[in-house]
Design an enzyme around this catalytic site. Structure first.
Site, PDB file in Angstrom:
ATOM      1  N   LYS A  54      48.891  44.487  25.403  1.00  0.00           N
ATOM      2  CA  LYS A  54      48.536  45.403  26.136  1.00  0.00           C
ATOM      3  C   LYS A  54      48.807  46.173  26.857  1.00  0.00           C
ATOM      4  CE  LYS A  54      46.299  40.598  26.743  1.00  0.00           C
ATOM      5  NZ  LYS A  54      45.725  39.392  27.513  1.00  0.00           N
ATOM      6  N   GLN A  98      48.983  36.049  32.433  1.00  0.00           N
ATOM      7  CA  GLN A  98      48.374  35.845  30.793  1.00  0.00           C
ATOM      8  C   GLN A  98      48.251  34.112  31.084  1.00  0.00           C
ATOM      9  OE1 GLN A  98      47.990  37.877  27.902  1.00  0.00           O
ATOM     10  NE2 GLN A  98      47.387  35.566  27.117  1.00  0.00           N
ATOM     11  N   ASP A 121      40.490  40.617  34.063  1.00  0.00           N
ATOM     12  CA  ASP A 121      39.985  39.759  32.811  1.00  0.00           C
ATOM     13  C   ASP A 121      38.593  39.515  33.064  1.00  0.00           C
ATOM     14  OD1 ASP A 121      41.605  39.547  30.916  1.00  0.00           O
ATOM     15  OD2 ASP A 121      43.310  38.269  31.811  1.00  0.00           O
TER      16      ASP A 121
END
Ligand code: NDP
Length: 291
Positions: A54, A98, A121
């Site tokens: 990412k 994460q 997200d």
């Protein structure tokens, strides 16, 4: 036998990246470099690879990305304090934590602590709520990537029957909402899960199947109707012929020749997830300019 078209996530993601250059340029002219703060807790190898992939993409596009690596033993308070610090830092437009987090940390508390305006997200309840009332702001990256991919490859959902297998907040549920929205998919949607009796009964009727179950190669040709489009979200590591390989939730050799199109694993939905994280971070920077 149909000539099953492979819907490449590499191709679709590059089409998106090409479209982002002008937007990045416009922001930079105004003195804004979209920035992501990525938080990685612990040493899980898969999470390390995901985060590295990412942040690499942010670097390649000339965007800011800082990685905060925390020990497995970090306390919940320390993690929440870091999030509060990043929430207040104007150079970051997006925050990524994460998942999964170590068991002693309450993931919901962590997600709720992220400023919803930096929640790239799309997991914060405020953003999930906006999506559910049809006013999406930050949409989770994998479902958003799936929608982009289907549009890119001219898979029209309008009036079609989409069957989603899996109801997680990260993939299945938001895909089902997006597909049903009048302004996006306008499809008729069935959301299946482990409590669905006779899964085949539903998948066999589907024009589009989105498989997000986490069950290696579960859906074979017997589950689908001829000409269906299959979106294979699964990422499952299995042993085959003494080697460790990654397979999806669809038995790809079995459906080839029966499906009209299919996203491969790897290089299907995965690259789109990263591309949408970049897009969401740019959207966040753009929204800041408007407000
Ligand atoms: P979850 O484990 O959170 O959810 C799986 C869902 O599938 C659940 O709703 C579960 O039902 C349902 N399910 C499981 N088995 C069956 C079955 N036999 N029949 C019907 N439904 C079933 O997984 P995620 O949504 O997080 O991820 C799904 C897959 O997608 C995983 O392989 C994951 O690695 C992959 N993934 C890939 C991404 C990418 O970028 N390509 C991004 C995110 C995930 P129930 O709710 O009843 O338990």
């Amino acid at each position: 036998m149909l000539d099953t078209k492979i819907l490449s996530g590499i191709e679709a993601s590059h089409a998106l990246y090409d479209s982002l250059h002008d937007r990045i340029h416009t922001l930079k002219e105004k003195g804004i470099t979209p920035g992501l703060a990525a938080i990685l807790v612990g040493e899980d190898p898969a999470s390390q690879i995901y985060v590295r992939n990412k942040t690499k993409r942010f670097d390649a596009l000339g965007l800011k990305s800082d990685l905060y690596r925390l020990e497995d033993s970090v306390s919940q308070k320390e993690l929440l304090d870091l999030i509060a610090k990043i929430n207040a830092d104007d150079s970051f437009h997006g925050i990524l934590v994460q998942l999964p987090l170590p068991k002693h940390i309450d993931s919901d508390k962590v997600i709720h602590a992220i400023d919803p305006k930096k929640d790239v997200d799309g997991f914060h309840p405020e953003n999930a709520g906006l999506l559910s009332i049809g006013r999406p702001r930050f949409v989770p990256c994998t479902p958003k990537g799936i929608m982009f991919m289907l549009k890119h490859f001219d898979v029209d959902l309008n009036g079609k029957h989409v069957v989603v297998v899996g109801r997680s907040n990260i993939v299945g549920r938001p895909v089902s909402v997006l597909s049903s929205l009048k302004s996006l998919g306008n499809a008729t949607v069935t959301l299946c899960h482990s409590g669905t009796s006779d899964l085949k009964h539903f998948t066999q009727q589907a024009d589009v199947v989105v498989a997000a179950m986490g069950s290696p190669e579960f859906l074979d040709a017997s589950f689908i109707k001829e000409g269906a489009c299959l979106v294979d979200v699964g990422i499952n590591r299995i042993e085959r012929d003494g080697k460790s390989v990654i397979v999806g939730d669809v038995n790809q050799p079995s459906v080839t020749g029966k499906a009209s199109s299919l996203t491969p694993v790897p290089r299907g939905v995965g690259p789109m997830t990263i591309a949408m994280l970049v897009e969401n971070t740019i959207v966040s920077a753009e929204l800041l300019l408007l407000n």
